[in-house]
Design a protein around this motif. Sequence first.
Motif, PDB file in Angstrom:
ATOM      1  N   PRO A  16      46.235  38.807  44.671  1.00 10.60           N
ATOM      2  CA  PRO A  16      44.956  39.449  45.005  1.00 10.60           C
ATOM      3  C   PRO A  16      43.777  38.608  44.505  1.00 10.60           C
ATOM      4  N   ALA A  17      42.878  38.292  45.397  1.00 14.79           N
ATOM      5  CA  ALA A  17      41.752  37.419  45.066  1.00 14.79           C
ATOM      6  C   ALA A  17      40.838  38.044  44.023  1.00 14.79           C
ATOM      7  N   ASP A  18      40.738  39.359  43.994  1.00 15.50           N
ATOM      8  CA  ASP A  18      39.863  40.018  43.023  1.00 15.50           C
ATOM      9  C   ASP A  18      40.287  39.716  41.590  1.00 15.50           C
ATOM     10  N   GLU A  19      41.595  39.641  41.364  1.00 15.05           N
ATOM     11  CA  GLU A  19      42.086  39.345  40.020  1.00 15.05           C
ATOM     12  C   GLU A  19      41.742  37.917  39.602  1.00 15.05           C
ATOM     13  N   LEU A  20      41.797  37.004  40.542  1.00 10.82           N
ATOM     14  CA  LEU A  20      41.464  35.620  40.218  1.00 10.82           C
ATOM     15  C   LEU A  20      39.960  35.424  40.073  1.00 10.82           C
ATOM     16  N   LYS A  21      39.186  36.152  40.865  1.00  8.06           N
ATOM     17  CA  LYS A  21      37.727  36.016  40.805  1.00  8.06           C
ATOM     18  C   LYS A  21      37.183  36.419  39.442  1.00  8.06           C
ATOM     19  N   PHE A  49      44.038  27.997  41.360  1.00  4.20           N
ATOM     20  CA  PHE A  49      42.950  28.903  41.726  1.00  4.20           C
ATOM     21  C   PHE A  49      42.358  28.489  43.063  1.00  4.20           C
ATOM     22  N   HIS A  52      44.328  29.518  46.182  1.00  2.00           N
ATOM     23  CA  HIS A  52      44.258  30.930  46.573  1.00  2.00           C
ATOM     24  C   HIS A  52      42.846  31.395  46.924  1.00  2.00           C
ATOM     25  N   LEU A  53      41.836  30.828  46.272  1.00  2.00           N
ATOM     26  CA  LEU A  53      40.463  31.281  46.518  1.00  2.00           C
ATOM     27  C   LEU A  53      39.724  30.418  47.527  1.00  2.00           C
ATOM     28  N   PHE A  57      34.550  29.065  47.939  1.00  2.00           N
ATOM     29  CA  PHE A  57      34.284  30.148  46.988  1.00  2.00           C
ATOM     30  C   PHE A  57      34.130  29.595  45.572  1.00  2.00           C
TER      31      PHE A  57
END
Length: 67
Positions: A16-21, A49, A52-53, A57
Motif C-alpha cells: 500500500p502506497a500510503d504506508e510508504l508515503k 521505495f 513502488h511509489l 512522487f
Amino acid sequence: MFNFYYFLIVSMKIIPADELKCLLPVLYTSLEDKSAGVRSASEKAVLGFMMHLGYTFMYGACEKLKV
C-alpha cells in the motif's frame, strides 16, 4: 530499520502506497544522518521505495523538504 524495509519492499510485489508515503520524510532524513550504517541502509531502501511509489512522487516529496 531500513535494512528490514529494503528486503521487505524488494520481495513484495504490492505494498500500500500510503504506508510508504508516511515513511518518506524519515527516509530522506536518514540519508543525511551522521552514522554511516544508517546512511547505507537508507540508500539501499530508496530504490525499493522508488519501485513502488515512482520517481515523480519521490521527486515531488523532495521538493517539499525544508532546506
